[in-house]
Design a protein around this motif. Structure first.
Motif, PDB file in Angstrom:
ATOM      1  N   PRO A  12      59.690 -31.402  94.539  1.00  0.00           N
ATOM      2  CA  PRO A  12      59.466 -30.163  95.282  1.00  0.00           C
ATOM      3  C   PRO A  12      58.023 -30.016  95.759  1.00  0.00           C
ATOM      4  O   PRO A  12      57.736 -29.179  96.613  1.00  0.00           O
ATOM      5  CB  PRO A  12      59.821 -29.066  94.270  1.00  0.00           C
ATOM      6  N   LEU A  13      57.110 -30.858  95.235  1.00  0.00           N
ATOM      7  CA  LEU A  13      55.698 -30.745  95.640  1.00  0.00           C
ATOM      8  C   LEU A  13      55.346 -31.691  96.784  1.00  0.00           C
ATOM      9  O   LEU A  13      54.600 -31.342  97.682  1.00  0.00           O
ATOM     10  CB  LEU A  13      54.782 -31.009  94.434  1.00  0.00           C
ATOM     11  N   CYS A  14      55.892 -32.918  96.758  1.00  0.00           N
ATOM     12  CA  CYS A  14      55.473 -33.881  97.796  1.00  0.00           C
ATOM     13  C   CYS A  14      56.651 -34.519  98.529  1.00  0.00           C
ATOM     14  O   CYS A  14      56.446 -35.258  99.485  1.00  0.00           O
ATOM     15  CB  CYS A  14      54.582 -34.959  97.181  1.00  0.00           C
ATOM     16  N   GLY A  15      57.872 -34.285  98.097  1.00  0.00           N
ATOM     17  CA  GLY A  15      59.038 -34.827  98.805  1.00  0.00           C
ATOM     18  C   GLY A  15      59.396 -36.253  98.400  1.00  0.00           C
ATOM     19  O   GLY A  15      60.406 -36.794  98.851  1.00  0.00           O
ATOM     20  N   ALA A  37      53.089 -39.008  90.690  1.00  0.00           N
ATOM     21  CA  ALA A  37      52.877 -38.584  89.291  1.00  0.00           C
ATOM     22  C   ALA A  37      53.037 -37.086  89.048  1.00  0.00           C
ATOM     23  O   ALA A  37      52.537 -36.557  88.064  1.00  0.00           O
ATOM     24  CB  ALA A  37      51.519 -39.072  88.771  1.00  0.00           C
ATOM     25  N   HIS A  38      53.728 -36.390  89.966  1.00  0.00           N
ATOM     26  CA  HIS A  38      54.127 -35.017  89.630  1.00  0.00           C
ATOM     27  C   HIS A  38      55.247 -35.137  88.598  1.00  0.00           C
ATOM     28  O   HIS A  38      56.175 -35.933  88.789  1.00  0.00           O
ATOM     29  CB  HIS A  38      54.643 -34.277  90.866  1.00  0.00           C
ATOM     30  N   SER A  39      55.155 -34.358  87.528  1.00  0.00           N
ATOM     31  CA  SER A  39      56.221 -34.501  86.529  1.00  0.00           C
ATOM     32  C   SER A  39      56.707 -33.143  86.048  1.00  0.00           C
ATOM     33  O   SER A  39      55.951 -32.166  86.009  1.00  0.00           O
ATOM     34  CB  SER A  39      55.741 -35.377  85.374  1.00  0.00           C
ATOM     35  N   PHE A  40      57.984 -33.122  85.737  1.00  0.00           N
ATOM     36  CA  PHE A  40      58.670 -31.888  85.339  1.00  0.00           C
ATOM     37  C   PHE A  40      59.456 -32.206  84.068  1.00  0.00           C
ATOM     38  O   PHE A  40      60.420 -32.981  84.105  1.00  0.00           O
ATOM     39  CB  PHE A  40      59.627 -31.425  86.454  1.00  0.00           C
ATOM     40  N   ASP A  41      59.014 -31.649  82.959  1.00  0.00           N
ATOM     41  CA  ASP A  41      59.664 -31.946  81.683  1.00  0.00           C
ATOM     42  C   ASP A  41      60.954 -31.150  81.524  1.00  0.00           C
ATOM     43  O   ASP A  41      61.048 -30.011  81.991  1.00  0.00           O
ATOM     44  CB  ASP A  41      58.735 -31.574  80.521  1.00  0.00           C
ATOM     45  N   ALA A  42      61.906 -31.750  80.820  1.00  0.00           N
ATOM     46  CA  ALA A  42      63.141 -31.021  80.518  1.00  0.00           C
ATOM     47  C   ALA A  42      62.835 -29.937  79.494  1.00  0.00           C
ATOM     48  O   ALA A  42      62.057 -30.155  78.561  1.00  0.00           O
ATOM     49  CB  ALA A  42      64.186 -31.977  79.961  1.00  0.00           C
ATOM     50  N   ALA A  43      63.444 -28.780  79.678  1.00  0.00           N
ATOM     51  CA  ALA A  43      63.366 -27.734  78.656  1.00  0.00           C
ATOM     52  C   ALA A  43      64.138 -28.222  77.429  1.00  0.00           C
ATOM     53  O   ALA A  43      64.962 -29.138  77.530  1.00  0.00           O
ATOM     54  CB  ALA A  43      63.976 -26.451  79.185  1.00  0.00           C
ATOM     55  N   ARG A  44      63.884 -27.587  76.325  1.00  0.00           N
ATOM     56  CA  ARG A  44      64.565 -27.975  75.088  1.00  0.00           C
ATOM     57  C   ARG A  44      66.080 -27.989  75.281  1.00  0.00           C
ATOM     58  O   ARG A  44      66.799 -28.814  74.731  1.00  0.00           O
ATOM     59  CB  ARG A  44      64.172 -26.958  74.004  1.00  0.00           C
ATOM     60  N   GLN A  45      66.572 -27.073  76.113  1.00  0.00           N
ATOM     61  CA  GLN A  45      68.023 -26.962  76.307  1.00  0.00           C
ATOM     62  C   GLN A  45      68.554 -27.987  77.304  1.00  0.00           C
ATOM     63  O   GLN A  45      69.743 -28.043  77.581  1.00  0.00           O
ATOM     64  CB  GLN A  45      68.397 -25.556  76.795  1.00  0.00           C
ATOM     65  N   GLY A  46      67.664 -28.773  77.947  1.00  0.00           N
ATOM     66  CA  GLY A  46      68.140 -29.887  78.758  1.00  0.00           C
ATOM     67  C   GLY A  46      68.013 -29.730  80.265  1.00  0.00           C
ATOM     68  O   GLY A  46      68.226 -30.680  81.001  1.00  0.00           O
ATOM     69  N   TYR A  47      67.668 -28.535  80.758  1.00  0.00           N
ATOM     70  CA  TYR A  47      67.534 -28.407  82.221  1.00  0.00           C
ATOM     71  C   TYR A  47      66.070 -28.636  82.612  1.00  0.00           C
ATOM     72  O   TYR A  47      65.159 -28.564  81.783  1.00  0.00           O
ATOM     73  CB  TYR A  47      68.018 -27.021  82.688  1.00  0.00           C
ATOM     74  N   PHE A  48      65.859 -28.912  83.909  1.00  0.00           N
ATOM     75  CA  PHE A  48      64.500 -29.126  84.422  1.00  0.00           C
ATOM     76  C   PHE A  48      64.080 -27.926  85.265  1.00  0.00           C
ATOM     77  O   PHE A  48      64.871 -27.435  86.082  1.00  0.00           O
ATOM     78  CB  PHE A  48      64.462 -30.375  85.308  1.00  0.00           C
ATOM     79  N   ASN A  49      62.857 -27.514  85.075  1.00  0.00           N
ATOM     80  CA  ASN A  49      62.361 -26.379  85.861  1.00  0.00           C
ATOM     81  C   ASN A  49      61.617 -26.904  87.089  1.00  0.00           C
ATOM     82  O   ASN A  49      60.516 -27.419  86.981  1.00  0.00           O
ATOM     83  CB  ASN A  49      61.436 -25.515  85.000  1.00  0.00           C
ATOM     84  N   LEU A  50      62.245 -26.765  88.267  1.00  0.00           N
ATOM     85  CA  LEU A  50      61.613 -27.230  89.503  1.00  0.00           C
ATOM     86  C   LEU A  50      61.163 -26.050  90.367  1.00  0.00           C
ATOM     87  O   LEU A  50      60.951 -26.201  91.565  1.00  0.00           O
ATOM     88  CB  LEU A  50      62.586 -28.113  90.294  1.00  0.00           C
ATOM     89  N   LEU A  51      61.055 -24.882  89.754  1.00  0.00           N
ATOM     90  CA  LEU A  51      60.573 -23.719  90.497  1.00  0.00           C
ATOM     91  C   LEU A  51      59.076 -23.878  90.709  1.00  0.00           C
ATOM     92  O   LEU A  51      58.323 -23.972  89.739  1.00  0.00           O
ATOM     93  CB  LEU A  51      60.856 -22.431  89.716  1.00  0.00           C
ATOM     94  N   VAL A  52      58.666 -23.951  91.945  1.00  0.00           N
ATOM     95  CA  VAL A  52      57.239 -24.066  92.239  1.00  0.00           C
ATOM     96  C   VAL A  52      56.874 -23.006  93.274  1.00  0.00           C
ATOM     97  O   VAL A  52      57.722 -22.563  94.042  1.00  0.00           O
ATOM     98  CB  VAL A  52      56.866 -25.469  92.797  1.00  0.00           C
ATOM     99  N   GLY A  53      55.635 -22.602  93.263  1.00  0.00           N
ATOM    100  CA  GLY A  53      55.167 -21.644  94.272  1.00  0.00           C
ATOM    101  C   GLY A  53      55.777 -20.282  94.069  1.00  0.00           C
ATOM    102  O   GLY A  53      56.281 -19.933  92.998  1.00  0.00           O
ATOM    103  N   LYS A  54      55.773 -19.520  95.158  1.00  0.00           N
ATOM    104  CA  LYS A  54      56.216 -18.139  95.086  1.00  0.00           C
ATOM    105  C   LYS A  54      57.721 -18.107  95.375  1.00  0.00           C
ATOM    106  O   LYS A  54      58.157 -18.541  96.439  1.00  0.00           O
ATOM    107  CB  LYS A  54      55.462 -17.333  96.155  1.00  0.00           C
ATOM    108  N   CYS A 153      65.956 -23.885  90.300  1.00  0.00           N
ATOM    109  CA  CYS A 153      65.274 -23.838  91.592  1.00  0.00           C
ATOM    110  C   CYS A 153      65.879 -22.722  92.422  1.00  0.00           C
ATOM    111  O   CYS A 153      66.905 -22.150  92.064  1.00  0.00           O
ATOM    112  CB  CYS A 153      65.325 -25.187  92.309  1.00  0.00           C
ATOM    113  N   ASP A 154      65.194 -22.417  93.507  1.00  0.00           N
ATOM    114  CA  ASP A 154      65.577 -21.298  94.358  1.00  0.00           C
ATOM    115  C   ASP A 154      66.285 -21.839  95.593  1.00  0.00           C
ATOM    116  O   ASP A 154      65.687 -22.603  96.356  1.00  0.00           O
ATOM    117  CB  ASP A 154      64.296 -20.541  94.759  1.00  0.00           C
ATOM    118  N   VAL A 155      67.533 -21.451  95.776  1.00  0.00           N
ATOM    119  CA  VAL A 155      68.314 -21.992  96.883  1.00  0.00           C
ATOM    120  C   VAL A 155      67.737 -21.585  98.240  1.00  0.00           C
ATOM    121  O   VAL A 155      68.025 -22.215  99.255  1.00  0.00           O
ATOM    122  CB  VAL A 155      69.806 -21.587  96.736  1.00  0.00           C
ATOM    123  N   TRP A 156      66.882 -20.582  98.279  1.00  0.00           N
ATOM    124  CA  TRP A 156      66.283 -20.142  99.552  1.00  0.00           C
ATOM    125  C   TRP A 156      65.049 -20.948  99.904  1.00  0.00           C
ATOM    126  O   TRP A 156      64.432 -20.738 100.943  1.00  0.00           O
ATOM    127  CB  TRP A 156      65.974 -18.638  99.532  1.00  0.00           C
TER     128      TRP A 156
END
Ligand SMILES: C[S@@+](CC[C@H](N)C(=O)[O-])C[C@H]1O[C@@H](n2cnc3c(N)ncnc32)[C@H](O)[C@@H]1O
Ligand SMILES: [Zn+2]
Length: 300
Positions: A12-15, A37-54, A153-156
Protein backbone atom coordinates in the motif's frame (compact mmCIF):
# COMPACT_ATOMS: atom_id res chain seq x y z
CA UNK A 1 -5.09 -25.71 5.21
CA UNK A 2 -2.62 -23.58 3.25
CA UNK A 3 -3.80 -21.90 0.05
CA UNK A 4 -1.87 -23.06 -2.97
CA UNK A 5 -0.31 -19.92 -4.50
CA UNK A 6 1.17 -16.76 -2.98
CA UNK A 7 -1.58 -14.14 -2.64
CA UNK A 8 -1.46 -11.44 -5.36
CA UNK A 9 -0.78 -8.54 -3.00
CA UNK A 10 0.81 -5.16 -3.56
CA UNK A 11 2.36 -2.81 -1.06
CA UNK A 12 0.00 0.00 0.00
CA UNK A 13 3.02 2.33 0.30
CA UNK A 14 4.92 1.77 -2.95
CA UNK A 15 2.84 -0.62 -5.09
CA UNK A 16 5.58 -3.31 -5.21
CA UNK A 17 4.67 -6.99 -4.84
CA UNK A 18 4.16 -8.03 -1.20
CA UNK A 19 5.40 -11.46 -0.13
CA UNK A 20 4.39 -13.44 2.93
CA UNK A 21 7.52 -14.08 5.01
CA UNK A 22 7.82 -16.35 8.02
CA UNK A 23 10.10 -14.57 10.48
CA UNK A 24 11.82 -17.11 12.69
CA UNK A 25 13.58 -16.73 16.01
CA UNK A 26 12.34 -15.87 19.45
CA UNK A 27 9.50 -13.63 18.34
CA UNK A 28 8.47 -15.80 15.37
CA UNK A 29 5.68 -14.28 13.33
CA UNK A 30 4.40 -13.80 9.78
CA UNK A 31 4.99 -10.60 7.91
CA UNK A 32 4.16 -9.10 4.51
CA UNK A 33 7.28 -7.57 2.97
CA UNK A 34 7.85 -5.71 -0.31
CA UNK A 35 11.04 -5.19 -2.35
CA UNK A 36 11.49 -1.75 -0.77
CA UNK A 37 11.47 -3.38 2.70
CA UNK A 38 8.10 -2.01 3.79
CA UNK A 39 6.80 -4.63 6.18
CA UNK A 40 3.50 -5.35 7.85
CA UNK A 41 3.47 -7.85 10.70
CA UNK A 42 0.57 -10.19 11.32
CA UNK A 43 -1.49 -9.40 14.39
CA UNK A 44 -1.55 -12.08 17.04
CA UNK A 45 -4.92 -13.19 15.66
CA UNK A 46 -3.46 -13.72 12.18
CA UNK A 47 -4.64 -10.77 10.06
CA UNK A 48 -2.37 -8.09 8.56
CA UNK A 49 -2.96 -4.41 9.12
CA UNK A 50 -2.50 -2.60 5.80
CA UNK A 51 -4.31 0.56 6.84
CA UNK A 52 -2.00 3.43 5.97
CA UNK A 53 -2.52 7.17 5.86
CA UNK A 54 -5.79 8.86 6.56
CA UNK A 55 -8.71 6.44 6.33
CA UNK A 56 -12.33 7.10 5.46
CA UNK A 57 -14.34 8.48 8.36
CA UNK A 58 -16.74 5.74 9.31
CA UNK A 59 -18.41 4.22 12.34
CA UNK A 60 -16.88 0.79 12.89
CA UNK A 61 -18.99 -2.15 14.02
CA UNK A 62 -18.38 -2.69 17.72
CA UNK A 63 -17.07 -5.98 19.11
CA UNK A 64 -20.62 -6.70 20.36
CA UNK A 65 -22.12 -6.11 16.91
CA UNK A 66 -19.55 -8.44 15.36
CA UNK A 67 -20.33 -11.06 18.03
CA UNK A 68 -24.06 -10.75 17.26
CA UNK A 69 -23.32 -11.27 13.54
CA UNK A 70 -21.14 -14.28 14.28
CA UNK A 71 -23.78 -15.89 16.53
CA UNK A 72 -26.66 -15.25 14.15
CA UNK A 73 -24.82 -16.56 11.08
CA UNK A 74 -23.50 -19.59 12.99
CA UNK A 75 -27.11 -20.66 13.71
CA UNK A 76 -27.41 -21.35 9.97
CA UNK A 77 -30.53 -19.34 9.08
CA UNK A 78 -28.78 -17.72 6.11
CA UNK A 79 -27.32 -20.99 4.80
CA UNK A 80 -29.44 -20.90 1.62
CA UNK A 81 -27.92 -17.51 0.81
CA UNK A 82 -24.40 -18.78 1.48
CA UNK A 83 -25.02 -21.80 -0.76
CA UNK A 84 -26.35 -19.60 -3.57
CA UNK A 85 -23.38 -17.22 -3.33
CA UNK A 86 -21.07 -20.20 -3.31
CA UNK A 87 -22.76 -21.67 -6.40
CA UNK A 88 -22.24 -18.36 -8.25
CA UNK A 89 -18.53 -18.44 -7.35
CA UNK A 90 -17.98 -22.14 -8.01
CA UNK A 91 -19.53 -21.72 -11.48
CA UNK A 92 -16.34 -19.79 -12.36
CA UNK A 93 -13.90 -22.46 -11.11
CA UNK A 94 -12.32 -24.80 -13.63
CA UNK A 95 -11.56 -28.27 -12.20
CA UNK A 96 -7.92 -28.53 -11.19
CA UNK A 97 -7.06 -24.94 -12.26
CA UNK A 98 -5.76 -22.16 -10.03
CA UNK A 99 -8.51 -19.88 -8.72
CA UNK A 100 -8.36 -16.63 -6.77
CA UNK A 101 -11.24 -15.13 -4.81
CA UNK A 102 -11.42 -11.80 -2.98
CA UNK A 103 -14.15 -11.26 -0.36
CA UNK A 104 -14.48 -7.52 0.18
CA UNK A 105 -16.05 -6.49 3.50
CA UNK A 106 -15.70 -10.09 4.66
CA UNK A 107 -17.01 -9.40 8.19
CA UNK A 108 -16.62 -12.54 10.26
CA UNK A 109 -15.64 -14.51 7.12
CA UNK A 110 -18.79 -16.66 7.36
CA UNK A 111 -19.65 -16.67 3.65
CA UNK A 112 -16.05 -17.03 2.51
CA UNK A 113 -15.69 -20.21 4.62
CA UNK A 114 -18.60 -21.86 2.81
CA UNK A 115 -17.34 -20.64 -0.59
CA UNK A 116 -13.83 -22.00 0.04
CA UNK A 117 -15.10 -25.38 1.22
CA UNK A 118 -17.03 -25.67 -2.07
CA UNK A 119 -14.19 -24.31 -4.24
CA UNK A 120 -11.85 -26.88 -2.70
CA UNK A 121 -14.06 -29.68 -3.99
CA UNK A 122 -13.44 -28.45 -7.57
CA UNK A 123 -9.80 -27.37 -7.36
CA UNK A 124 -7.16 -27.68 -4.68
CA UNK A 125 -5.30 -24.72 -6.17
CA UNK A 126 -7.09 -21.74 -4.75
CA UNK A 127 -6.00 -18.49 -3.19
CA UNK A 128 -8.25 -16.33 -1.02
CA UNK A 129 -7.96 -12.71 0.05
CA UNK A 130 -10.38 -11.32 2.65
CA UNK A 131 -10.52 -7.67 3.55
CA UNK A 132 -12.39 -5.55 6.03
CA UNK A 133 -11.85 -2.30 7.88
CA UNK A 134 -12.97 -3.75 11.24
CA UNK A 135 -10.32 -5.44 13.33
CA UNK A 136 -13.00 -7.09 15.46
CA UNK A 137 -14.36 -8.72 12.30
CA UNK A 138 -10.89 -9.71 11.06
CA UNK A 139 -10.05 -11.47 14.30
CA UNK A 140 -13.01 -13.75 13.59
CA UNK A 141 -12.34 -14.16 9.87
CA UNK A 142 -8.64 -14.95 10.41
CA UNK A 143 -9.67 -17.74 12.78
CA UNK A 144 -12.38 -19.09 10.48
CA UNK A 145 -10.39 -18.79 7.24
CA UNK A 146 -6.74 -19.38 8.14
CA UNK A 147 -5.83 -20.28 4.55
CA UNK A 148 -6.96 -16.85 3.34
CA UNK A 149 -4.83 -13.77 3.73
CA UNK A 150 -6.95 -11.52 5.95
CA UNK A 151 -6.27 -7.81 5.51
CA UNK A 152 -7.33 -4.71 7.43
CA UNK A 153 -7.78 -2.07 4.75
CA UNK A 154 -10.20 0.54 3.52
CA UNK A 155 -12.14 -0.42 0.40
CA UNK A 156 -12.41 3.29 -0.53
CA UNK A 157 -8.67 3.48 -0.99
CA UNK A 158 -6.52 1.60 -3.54
CA UNK A 159 -6.78 -2.07 -2.66
CA UNK A 160 -3.51 -3.81 -1.75
CA UNK A 161 -4.14 -6.34 -4.50
CA UNK A 162 -2.35 -6.72 -7.86
CA UNK A 163 -3.96 -5.77 -11.18
CA UNK A 164 -5.97 -8.42 -13.07
CA UNK A 165 -5.18 -11.11 -10.49
CA UNK A 166 -8.59 -12.14 -9.14
CA UNK A 167 -11.17 -14.50 -10.68
CA UNK A 168 -14.15 -13.53 -8.49
CA UNK A 169 -14.79 -10.64 -6.10
CA UNK A 170 -17.65 -11.21 -3.64
CA UNK A 171 -19.34 -8.29 -1.87
CA UNK A 172 -22.03 -9.28 0.61
CA UNK A 173 -23.79 -6.27 2.19
CA UNK A 174 -20.58 -4.30 2.05
CA UNK A 175 -19.35 -1.13 0.32
CA UNK A 176 -18.44 -1.34 -3.37
CA UNK A 177 -15.49 0.42 -4.95
CA UNK A 178 -16.27 -0.37 -8.60
CA UNK A 179 -13.05 1.05 -10.09
CA UNK A 180 -10.85 -0.96 -7.74
CA UNK A 181 -12.85 -4.16 -8.16
CA UNK A 182 -12.51 -3.75 -11.95
CA UNK A 183 -8.75 -3.17 -11.63
CA UNK A 184 -8.06 -6.29 -9.55
CA UNK A 185 -10.33 -8.60 -11.55
CA UNK A 186 -9.06 -10.50 -14.56
CA UNK A 187 -10.82 -9.42 -17.78
CA UNK A 188 -12.87 -12.64 -17.66
CA UNK A 189 -13.49 -12.33 -13.89
CA UNK A 190 -16.81 -11.72 -12.19
CA UNK A 191 -18.18 -9.55 -9.38
CA UNK A 192 -20.83 -11.22 -7.19
CA UNK A 193 -22.94 -8.76 -5.18
CA UNK A 194 -25.60 -9.50 -2.55
CA UNK A 195 -28.20 -6.83 -1.79
CA UNK A 196 -31.50 -6.78 0.14
CA UNK A 197 -34.86 -6.57 -1.71
CA UNK A 198 -38.02 -4.68 -0.75
CA UNK A 199 -39.53 -6.11 2.44
CA UNK A 200 -36.24 -7.62 3.70
CA UNK A 201 -36.62 -8.19 7.49
CA UNK A 202 -39.83 -6.13 7.36
CA UNK A 203 -41.51 -7.69 10.42
CA UNK A 204 -38.32 -7.28 12.45
CA UNK A 205 -38.19 -3.60 11.55
CA UNK A 206 -41.79 -3.15 12.68
CA UNK A 207 -41.30 -4.97 15.99
CA UNK A 208 -38.07 -3.26 16.94
CA UNK A 209 -38.97 0.20 15.70
CA UNK A 210 -36.02 0.06 13.32
CA UNK A 211 -36.27 1.80 10.00
CA UNK A 212 -37.15 -0.76 7.35
CA UNK A 213 -34.08 -1.70 5.33
CA UNK A 214 -34.43 0.02 2.00
CA UNK A 215 -34.26 -2.27 -0.96
CA UNK A 216 -31.47 -1.50 -3.33
CA UNK A 217 -33.07 -0.96 -6.73
CA UNK A 218 -31.31 -2.71 -9.61
CA UNK A 219 -30.81 0.63 -11.37
CA UNK A 220 -29.14 2.12 -8.32
CA UNK A 221 -26.93 -0.94 -7.92
CA UNK A 222 -25.87 -0.75 -11.59
CA UNK A 223 -25.26 2.99 -11.20
CA UNK A 224 -23.07 2.41 -8.14
CA UNK A 225 -20.86 0.21 -10.31
CA UNK A 226 -20.52 3.24 -12.55
CA UNK A 227 -19.48 2.17 -16.03
CA UNK A 228 -17.11 -0.53 -14.79
CA UNK A 229 -19.50 -3.50 -14.79
CA UNK A 230 -22.60 -4.78 -16.57
CA UNK A 231 -25.07 -7.19 -14.97
CA UNK A 232 -24.91 -10.68 -16.37
CA UNK A 233 -27.41 -12.65 -14.28
CA UNK A 234 -29.28 -12.43 -11.01
CA UNK A 235 -30.96 -14.81 -8.61
CA UNK A 236 -33.34 -14.06 -5.75
CA UNK A 237 -33.08 -15.99 -2.48
CA UNK A 238 -36.02 -15.81 -0.05
CA UNK A 239 -35.59 -17.26 3.42
CA UNK A 240 -38.62 -17.65 5.69
CA UNK A 241 -37.34 -17.93 9.25
CA UNK A 242 -38.81 -18.57 12.70
CA UNK A 243 -36.61 -16.75 15.15
CA UNK A 244 -36.40 -16.61 18.91
CA UNK A 245 -36.31 -13.17 20.56
CA UNK A 246 -32.56 -13.60 21.12
CA UNK A 247 -31.95 -14.38 17.45
CA UNK A 248 -34.08 -11.42 16.42
CA UNK A 249 -32.11 -9.17 18.73
CA UNK A 250 -28.83 -10.39 17.21
CA UNK A 251 -30.20 -9.88 13.70
CA UNK A 252 -31.35 -6.34 14.46
CA UNK A 253 -28.18 -5.48 16.29
CA UNK A 254 -25.70 -6.82 13.70
CA UNK A 255 -26.89 -4.46 10.95
CA UNK A 256 -26.69 -0.70 10.48
CA UNK A 257 -29.27 -0.27 13.24
CA UNK A 258 -26.67 -1.54 15.70
CA UNK A 259 -24.91 1.80 15.40
CA UNK A 260 -27.83 3.65 16.99
CA UNK A 261 -29.92 1.05 18.82
CA UNK A 262 -29.25 -0.39 22.23
CA UNK A 263 -29.25 -4.22 22.10
CA UNK A 264 -30.68 -4.69 25.59
CA UNK A 265 -33.63 -2.45 24.74
CA UNK A 266 -34.26 -4.31 21.48
CA UNK A 267 -34.11 -7.64 23.31
CA UNK A 268 -36.52 -6.44 26.02
CA UNK A 269 -39.02 -5.25 23.42
CA UNK A 270 -38.84 -8.53 21.53
CA UNK A 271 -39.19 -10.65 24.64
CA UNK A 272 -42.67 -9.37 25.50
CA UNK A 273 -44.59 -12.61 25.18
CA UNK A 274 -48.22 -12.81 24.20
CA UNK A 275 -49.83 -15.19 26.81
CA UNK A 276 -52.20 -16.49 24.09
CA UNK A 277 -49.25 -17.40 21.91
CA UNK A 278 -47.12 -20.02 23.67
CA UNK A 279 -44.66 -20.28 20.74
CA UNK A 280 -42.15 -17.52 21.46
CA UNK A 281 -40.69 -17.58 17.93
CA UNK A 282 -41.68 -15.09 15.25
CA UNK A 283 -41.78 -15.18 11.47
CA UNK A 284 -39.15 -13.08 9.74
CA UNK A 285 -38.52 -13.04 5.98
CA UNK A 286 -35.10 -12.32 4.54
CA UNK A 287 -35.23 -11.33 0.87
CA UNK A 288 -31.96 -11.17 -1.04
CA UNK A 289 -30.77 -10.65 -4.59
CA UNK A 290 -27.48 -12.05 -5.85
CA UNK A 291 -26.28 -10.26 -8.98
CA UNK A 292 -23.32 -11.39 -11.05
CA UNK A 293 -21.56 -8.60 -12.97
CA UNK A 294 -18.88 -8.83 -15.62
CA UNK A 295 -16.32 -6.10 -16.18
CA UNK A 296 -17.02 -3.76 -19.08
CA UNK A 297 -14.59 -4.39 -21.90
CA UNK A 298 -13.42 -7.33 -23.95
CA UNK A 299 -14.47 -9.96 -21.40
CA UNK A 300 -14.73 -13.65 -22.11
C1 LIG B 1 -23.01 -5.55 6.90
S1 LIG B 1 -21.35 -6.11 7.16
C2 LIG B 1 -21.25 -7.54 6.11
C3 LIG B 1 -20.17 -8.48 6.49
C4 LIG B 1 -20.13 -9.80 5.72
N1 LIG B 1 -19.94 -9.61 4.29
C5 LIG B 1 -21.41 -10.56 5.98
O1 LIG B 1 -22.34 -10.49 5.18
O2 LIG B 1 -21.48 -11.23 7.04
C6 LIG B 1 -20.41 -4.89 6.27
C7 LIG B 1 -18.91 -5.09 6.43
O3 LIG B 1 -18.24 -4.10 5.64
C8 LIG B 1 -17.13 -3.61 6.36
N2 LIG B 1 -16.79 -2.26 5.90
C9 LIG B 1 -17.50 -1.11 6.07
N3 LIG B 1 -16.84 -0.07 5.53
C10 LIG B 1 -15.68 -0.57 5.02
C11 LIG B 1 -14.56 0.02 4.35
N4 LIG B 1 -14.52 1.33 4.09
N5 LIG B 1 -13.54 -0.78 3.97
C12 LIG B 1 -13.58 -2.13 4.23
N6 LIG B 1 -14.61 -2.74 4.86
C13 LIG B 1 -15.65 -1.98 5.24
C14 LIG B 1 -17.65 -3.60 7.82
O4 LIG B 1 -16.59 -3.58 8.76
C15 LIG B 1 -18.47 -4.89 7.87
O5 LIG B 1 -17.70 -5.99 8.30
ZN1 LIG C 1 6.52 -1.06 -0.39
Amino acid sequence: MPSSAPPPLRCPLCGDHLKVANITGEAAHRSLICGAAHSFDAARQGYFNLLVGKGTVFEADSADMVAARFNFLAAGHYRPLADAVSAAVVARVLPGSPFTVLDSGTGTGHYLRIVLDDVRRVTGEYTAVALDISKFALRRSARLNPEAVNLACDVWQQLPVADAAVDVVTVIFAPRNAAEFARVLRPDGRLVVVTPRAGHLGSLATRTGMLAIEDEKDARLAESLGGHFVPESSRDVDIHMRLTPGEMADLAFMGPAGHHLDRAAIAARLDRRDPDKPDPTSAVDALFRITVFRPVGPAA
